[in-house]
Design a protein around this motif. Structure first.
Motif, PDB file in Angstrom:
ATOM      1  N   ASP A  64      -1.549  26.783   2.375  1.00  0.00           N
ATOM      2  CA  ASP A  64      -1.779  26.279   1.071  1.00  0.00           C
ATOM      3  C   ASP A  64      -3.106  26.748   1.024  1.00  0.00           C
ATOM      4  OD1 ASP A  64       1.449  27.430   0.641  1.00  0.00           O
ATOM      5  OD2 ASP A  64       1.416  25.048  -0.889  1.00  0.00           O
ATOM      6  N   LYS A  65      -3.902  26.349  -0.450  1.00  0.00           N
ATOM      7  CA  LYS A  65      -5.330  26.556  -0.915  1.00  0.00           C
ATOM      8  C   LYS A  65      -4.783  25.793  -1.865  1.00  0.00           C
ATOM      9  CE  LYS A  65      -7.709  29.389  -2.349  1.00  0.00           C
ATOM     10  NZ  LYS A  65      -8.447  30.693  -2.458  1.00  0.00           N
ATOM     11  N   ILE A  66      -5.514  24.718  -2.111  1.00  0.00           N
ATOM     12  CA  ILE A  66      -4.771  23.788  -2.687  1.00  0.00           C
ATOM     13  C   ILE A  66      -6.415  23.090  -3.912  1.00  0.00           C
ATOM     14  CG2 ILE A  66      -4.160  21.704  -3.537  1.00  0.00           C
ATOM     15  CD1 ILE A  66      -1.917  23.304  -2.732  1.00  0.00           C
ATOM     16  N   LEU A  67      -6.460  23.111  -4.856  1.00  0.00           N
ATOM     17  CA  LEU A  67      -7.019  22.412  -6.198  1.00  0.00           C
ATOM     18  C   LEU A  67      -7.162  21.516  -6.730  1.00  0.00           C
ATOM     19  CD1 LEU A  67      -9.523  23.044  -7.788  1.00  0.00           C
ATOM     20  CD2 LEU A  67      -8.887  24.297  -9.394  1.00  0.00           C
ATOM     21  N   GLU A  68      -7.650  19.882  -6.630  1.00  0.00           N
ATOM     22  CA  GLU A  68      -7.449  18.614  -7.271  1.00  0.00           C
ATOM     23  C   GLU A  68      -8.223  18.546  -8.358  1.00  0.00           C
ATOM     24  OE1 GLU A  68      -7.367  14.741  -5.700  1.00  0.00           O
ATOM     25  OE2 GLU A  68      -8.864  15.086  -5.757  1.00  0.00           O
ATOM     26  N   ILE A  69      -8.068  18.325  -9.774  1.00  0.00           N
ATOM     27  CA  ILE A  69      -8.767  18.277 -10.414  1.00  0.00           C
ATOM     28  C   ILE A  69      -8.925  16.461 -10.359  1.00  0.00           C
ATOM     29  CG2 ILE A  69      -9.656  18.384 -12.953  1.00  0.00           C
ATOM     30  CD1 ILE A  69      -9.627  20.717 -10.692  1.00  0.00           C
ATOM     31  N   VAL A 110      -8.483  22.216   0.783  1.00  0.00           N
ATOM     32  CA  VAL A 110      -8.313  21.392  -0.369  1.00  0.00           C
ATOM     33  C   VAL A 110      -9.620  21.521  -0.994  1.00  0.00           C
ATOM     34  CG1 VAL A 110      -8.472  19.444  -1.883  1.00  0.00           C
ATOM     35  CG2 VAL A 110      -6.386  19.437  -0.067  1.00  0.00           C
ATOM     36  N   TYR A 111      -9.932  21.866  -2.135  1.00  0.00           N
ATOM     37  CA  TYR A 111     -10.597  22.107  -3.386  1.00  0.00           C
ATOM     38  C   TYR A 111     -10.718  21.436  -4.477  1.00  0.00           C
ATOM     39  CZ  TYR A 111     -12.186  26.360  -0.666  1.00  0.00           C
ATOM     40  OH  TYR A 111     -12.141  26.956   0.481  1.00  0.00           O
ATOM     41  N   SER A 112     -11.948  20.390  -4.428  1.00  0.00           N
ATOM     42  CA  SER A 112     -11.633  19.000  -5.191  1.00  0.00           C
ATOM     43  C   SER A 112     -13.162  19.274  -6.293  1.00  0.00           C
ATOM     44  CB  SER A 112     -11.343  17.922  -4.850  1.00  0.00           C
ATOM     45  OG  SER A 112     -11.245  16.933  -5.403  1.00  0.00           O
ATOM     46  N   ILE A 113     -12.708  18.456  -7.561  1.00  0.00           N
ATOM     47  CA  ILE A 113     -13.870  18.548  -8.486  1.00  0.00           C
ATOM     48  C   ILE A 113     -13.658  17.305  -9.305  1.00  0.00           C
ATOM     49  CG2 ILE A 113     -14.754  19.736 -10.713  1.00  0.00           C
ATOM     50  CD1 ILE A 113     -13.209  22.716 -10.090  1.00  0.00           C
ATOM     51  N   GLU A 114     -14.429  16.752  -9.165  1.00  0.00           N
ATOM     52  CA  GLU A 114     -14.955  15.719  -9.523  1.00  0.00           C
ATOM     53  C   GLU A 114     -16.325  15.541 -10.612  1.00  0.00           C
ATOM     54  OE1 GLU A 114     -14.720  11.781 -10.871  1.00  0.00           O
ATOM     55  OE2 GLU A 114     -13.682  12.319  -9.667  1.00  0.00           O
ATOM     56  N   ILE A 115     -16.433  14.618 -11.769  1.00  0.00           N
ATOM     57  CA  ILE A 115     -16.937  14.634 -13.225  1.00  0.00           C
ATOM     58  C   ILE A 115     -18.120  13.795 -12.585  1.00  0.00           C
ATOM     59  CG2 ILE A 115     -15.666  13.585 -15.068  1.00  0.00           C
ATOM     60  CD1 ILE A 115     -16.495  15.812 -16.573  1.00  0.00           C
ATOM     61  N   ILE A 116     -17.357  12.759 -12.111  1.00  0.00           N
ATOM     62  CA  ILE A 116     -18.854  11.655 -11.703  1.00  0.00           C
ATOM     63  C   ILE A 116     -19.546  11.440 -11.258  1.00  0.00           C
ATOM     64  CG2 ILE A 116     -18.626   9.258 -11.834  1.00  0.00           C
ATOM     65  CD1 ILE A 116     -16.303   9.227 -14.075  1.00  0.00           C
ATOM     66  N   GLU A 117     -20.919  11.577 -11.245  1.00  0.00           N
ATOM     67  CA  GLU A 117     -21.631  11.764  -9.873  1.00  0.00           C
ATOM     68  C   GLU A 117     -21.146  10.824  -9.147  1.00  0.00           C
ATOM     69  OE1 GLU A 117     -26.095  12.897  -8.814  1.00  0.00           O
ATOM     70  OE2 GLU A 117     -25.578  12.155 -10.842  1.00  0.00           O
ATOM     71  N   TRP A 118     -21.587   9.910  -8.674  1.00  0.00           N
ATOM     72  CA  TRP A 118     -20.879   8.678  -8.213  1.00  0.00           C
ATOM     73  C   TRP A 118     -20.120   8.669  -7.510  1.00  0.00           C
ATOM     74  CZ3 TRP A 118     -17.742   4.645  -8.021  1.00  0.00           C
ATOM     75  CH2 TRP A 118     -17.319   4.337  -8.787  1.00  0.00           C
ATOM     76  N   LEU A 119     -18.926   9.303  -8.026  1.00  0.00           N
ATOM     77  CA  LEU A 119     -17.733   9.283  -7.609  1.00  0.00           C
ATOM     78  C   LEU A 119     -17.486   9.665  -6.542  1.00  0.00           C
ATOM     79  CD1 LEU A 119     -14.151   8.419 -10.327  1.00  0.00           C
ATOM     80  CD2 LEU A 119     -15.263   7.417  -8.114  1.00  0.00           C
ATOM     81  N   ASP A 167     -17.350  19.774 -14.753  1.00  0.00           N
ATOM     82  CA  ASP A 167     -16.221  19.148 -15.434  1.00  0.00           C
ATOM     83  C   ASP A 167     -15.476  20.214 -14.829  1.00  0.00           C
ATOM     84  OD1 ASP A 167     -14.678  19.294 -17.400  1.00  0.00           O
ATOM     85  OD2 ASP A 167     -16.146  20.095 -18.971  1.00  0.00           O
ATOM     86  N   GLY A 168     -13.043  19.321 -14.051  1.00  0.00           N
ATOM     87  CA  GLY A 168     -12.493  20.213 -13.648  1.00  0.00           C
ATOM     88  C   GLY A 168     -12.223  21.050 -14.769  1.00  0.00           C
ATOM     89  N   TYR A 169     -12.465  20.895 -16.199  1.00  0.00           N
ATOM     90  CA  TYR A 169     -11.741  21.714 -16.905  1.00  0.00           C
ATOM     91  C   TYR A 169     -11.183  23.689 -16.983  1.00  0.00           C
ATOM     92  CZ  TYR A 169      -9.862  23.444 -21.466  1.00  0.00           C
ATOM     93  OH  TYR A 169      -9.988  24.245 -22.411  1.00  0.00           O
ATOM     94  N   LYS A 170     -12.830  23.920 -16.434  1.00  0.00           N
ATOM     95  CA  LYS A 170     -12.522  25.232 -15.959  1.00  0.00           C
ATOM     96  C   LYS A 170     -12.173  26.212 -14.180  1.00  0.00           C
ATOM     97  CE  LYS A 170     -17.609  25.358 -14.845  1.00  0.00           C
ATOM     98  NZ  LYS A 170     -17.913  23.314 -15.002  1.00  0.00           N
ATOM     99  N   GLY A 171     -11.788  24.605 -13.459  1.00  0.00           N
ATOM    100  CA  GLY A 171     -11.754  25.043 -12.563  1.00  0.00           C
ATOM    101  C   GLY A 171     -12.729  25.645 -11.443  1.00  0.00           C
ATOM    102  N   TRP A 172     -12.410  26.374 -10.316  1.00  0.00           N
ATOM    103  CA  TRP A 172     -13.650  26.861  -9.665  1.00  0.00           C
ATOM    104  C   TRP A 172     -12.686  28.228  -8.735  1.00  0.00           C
ATOM    105  CZ3 TRP A 172     -14.746  22.769  -5.610  1.00  0.00           C
ATOM    106  CH2 TRP A 172     -15.577  22.970  -4.746  1.00  0.00           C
ATOM    107  N   PRO A 173     -13.296  29.476  -9.995  1.00  0.00           N
ATOM    108  CA  PRO A 173     -13.297  30.255  -9.860  1.00  0.00           C
ATOM    109  C   PRO A 173     -13.071  31.030  -8.631  1.00  0.00           C
ATOM    110  CG  PRO A 173     -14.370  30.189 -11.783  1.00  0.00           C
ATOM    111  CD  PRO A 173     -13.949  28.609 -11.515  1.00  0.00           C
ATOM    112  N   GLU A 174     -14.129  30.983  -8.539  1.00  0.00           N
ATOM    113  CA  GLU A 174     -14.778  32.102  -7.099  1.00  0.00           C
ATOM    114  C   GLU A 174     -13.807  31.220  -5.657  1.00  0.00           C
ATOM    115  OE1 GLU A 174     -18.420  28.101  -7.568  1.00  0.00           O
ATOM    116  OE2 GLU A 174     -16.656  29.586  -8.929  1.00  0.00           O
TER     117      GLU A 174
END
Length: 210
Positions: free
Chosen positions: A78-83, A101-110, A132-139
């Protein structure tokens, strides 16, 4: 004061509460939670609760990490997206269950902290993006599973649209009273919803706040 051991976490916090998936239990055993927390809270590494990691942020309770992973029913390919990467602990657990796992974090230091923590833990199949994880990782879509570790008031449409058919999304939903919700994509335009347990997560920031 007695601190919980890794063995006690597995037996008392996970198995005793219904975590039965052997792959999830194996991931929880093998990911060293101490690598993802500050030195001053390391004695509490396997305690039954969230822990502070600085600047008002926390690492999730082990049970919640395991519960969400078990509900998502992840397969090795599986390919997983984590917000919400946070400190990277949840991504490290997911990485033992999924191919990538593709993971998105809005806070730079985190985001930078998580990259360092995952490197220390020897995790190589997690990609982190500061955004911002709202729009996901469409690519990188479509995904077999999507997991949110911050609570929006509703599930952002782009995240549902980036699910494969039969893909599953788990998210805490709500502002003050939050509940974990499982969404499954049945077809191009049909989704099912199941309400799960009550939880408490930090609010999702960015576009979700508007």
């Amino acid at each position: 004061m007695m601190y919980a051991t890794r063995e006690e976490m597995i037996e008392n916090q996970l198995k005793a509460r219904g975590i039965k998936d052997s792959r999830v239990l194996d991931a929880m055993w093998n990911v060293d939670r101490s690598l993802f927390i500050p030195d001053d809270v390391k004695p509490h590494t396997y305690d039954d609760g969230p822990l502070p990691i600085g600047r008002g942020q926390t690492i999730s309770q082990p049970y919640i990490v395991a519960y969400m992973a078990q509900i998502l029913n992840i397969s090795p390919d599986d390919k997983i997206l984590e917000i919400g990467t946070g400190c990277g602990y949840n991504a490290a657990v997911l990485a033992r269950l999924a191919r990538h796992v593709y993971s998105i974090e809005i806070i730079e230091w985190l985001a930078e902290t998580a990259k360092g923590n995952l490197e220390k833990a020897g995790v190589t199949n997690v990609s982190i993006k500061q955004d911002d994880g709202y729009k996901g990782w469409p690519e990188k879509a479509p995904f077999d599973g999507v997991m949110l570790t911050a609570a929006p008031p509703f599930i952002p449409s782009p995240l549902k649209e980036q699910l494969k058919i039969c893909g599953r999304l788990i998210a805490p939903i709500g502002i003050t009273n939050q509940r974990l919700v499982l969404i499954e994509r049945k077809s191009e335009n049909e989704f099912s919803r199941e309400d799960l347990i009550l939880v408490s997560f930090v609010p999702m920031r960015g576009e979700a706040e508007k």
